[in-house]
Design a protein around this motif. Sequence first.
Motif, PDB file in Angstrom:
ATOM      1  N   PHE A 118       0.820  -1.215   0.000  1.00 33.57           N
ATOM      2  CA  PHE A 118       0.000   0.000   0.000  1.00 33.57           C
ATOM      3  C   PHE A 118       0.854   1.265   0.000  1.00 33.57           C
ATOM      4  O   PHE A 118       0.358   2.356  -0.270  1.00 33.57           O
ATOM      5  N   SER A 119       2.147   1.110   0.352  1.00 38.42           N
ATOM      6  CA  SER A 119       2.997   2.301   0.392  1.00 38.42           C
ATOM      7  C   SER A 119       4.195   2.224  -0.553  1.00 38.42           C
ATOM      8  O   SER A 119       4.798   3.247  -0.858  1.00 38.42           O
ATOM      9  N   GLN A 120       4.552   1.039  -0.999  1.00 46.97           N
ATOM     10  CA  GLN A 120       5.748   0.906  -1.837  1.00 46.97           C
ATOM     11  C   GLN A 120       5.504  -0.066  -2.994  1.00 46.97           C
ATOM     12  O   GLN A 120       4.612  -0.897  -2.923  1.00 46.97           O
ATOM     13  N   ASN A 121       6.367   0.013  -4.020  1.00 48.38           N
ATOM     14  CA  ASN A 121       6.193  -0.874  -5.173  1.00 48.38           C
ATOM     15  C   ASN A 121       7.086  -2.124  -5.083  1.00 48.38           C
ATOM     16  O   ASN A 121       7.293  -2.818  -6.078  1.00 48.38           O
ATOM     17  N   THR A 122       7.601  -2.379  -3.888  1.00 52.76           N
ATOM     18  CA  THR A 122       8.543  -3.490  -3.677  1.00 52.76           C
ATOM     19  C   THR A 122       7.993  -4.829  -4.174  1.00 52.76           C
ATOM     20  O   THR A 122       8.665  -5.547  -4.915  1.00 52.76           O
ATOM     21  N   LEU A 123       6.765  -5.165  -3.771  1.00 50.13           N
ATOM     22  CA  LEU A 123       6.170  -6.443  -4.182  1.00 50.13           C
ATOM     23  C   LEU A 123       5.936  -6.467  -5.694  1.00 50.13           C
ATOM     24  O   LEU A 123       6.215  -7.466  -6.361  1.00 50.13           O
TER      25      LEU A 123
END
Lengths: 117, 130, 100
Positions: free
Chosen positions: C11-16
């Motif tokens: 919900f806060s980062q594009n890591t996944l």
Amino acid sequence: MKKFLFVTRHAPYGTSFGKEGLDAVLMGSAFVPVTLLFMDDGVLQLKKDQRAASLNIKDYSPTFAALNDYDVKDIYVSADCLKERGLSAQDLVIPVAVIDDDGIRDLMKKQDVILSF
Amino acid sequence: MIYSLAVYGPPYTYQASDTAFHFAEALLAKGHELHRVFFYHDGVYNGTRLSVPPQDEINIPARWSELAGKHEVDLVICVASALRRGVLNATEAERYELDSDNMGTAFNLSGLGQLIDAGIHSDRLITFGA
Amino acid sequence: MILHTVNKSPFSQNTLRSCLRVVSNEDSVVLIEDGVYAALDDSSCSELIKNALQRVAVYSLLPDLKARGIEQRIIHGIQTIDYNDFVSLTEKHARVQSWF
């Protein structure tokens, strides 16, 4: 000899991952075959025309040009991550191989150790 | 198998050090060897011996020291990261003529070569990022 | 085979998202720390994992799910694991790529 892949995914200045990751790359290149991959905000590490002096900090951007002297020649950058940020290979401080996601997948498969920064 | 871990997160602020510790305990319980834990970036703050958490909280740096004592783990604090951040052992404090040091004796101050070496000589090198 | 660990909330980062772009079918993904929020069902990010489950195994660290009060709310098909299982996964996968 084990092959090391260094993956850089963070932008410069905001955090020190890129800078300290580069230190690890230089150290690694003395002992093992090293491949570099820049993706996500990591592609911004290589943006031309950086002037760290405006923040009164040491500019490590020229170090990327010295990688060749350390025999680090396998440098890859994600095509999509560049495009998403409105950049192309011409905007980068060194010549790199631009690869797509399939290329990144294959690159990761060929490594023995992956270190991310 | 021989494992080594790389920890980038400081204690308390990020979960990285905690996750790495639980992982370390689990791999040792399974009979694996933990060769080295390399603390890099803000992870070097795990090397302090002056941490004083409230009584109902865990002393994360001390817990690493105990684990190392029990299982002969090489706890390496990256010297370049540590000096910048004010984490020093007695030798470095003396070298730079500073009035005190703060590193635990279970930790070894050494260079980035130890991270590469851990990758070469371990079956697995696992990064716990912050 | 690569084991991918993801420790940031989707919900806060594009890591996944970045991880899933390059994950191979024979690889596995482990959600740890704030990464376990990607396991939430009926969320705006659920489709990420649901699509990934069509082709890769996805695991989530149970102590992290429990700490966050979401172990009863996770997407069907995600396998919950403890630290012992986490170690077992690293035995089976020759390399680990950490997404953070």
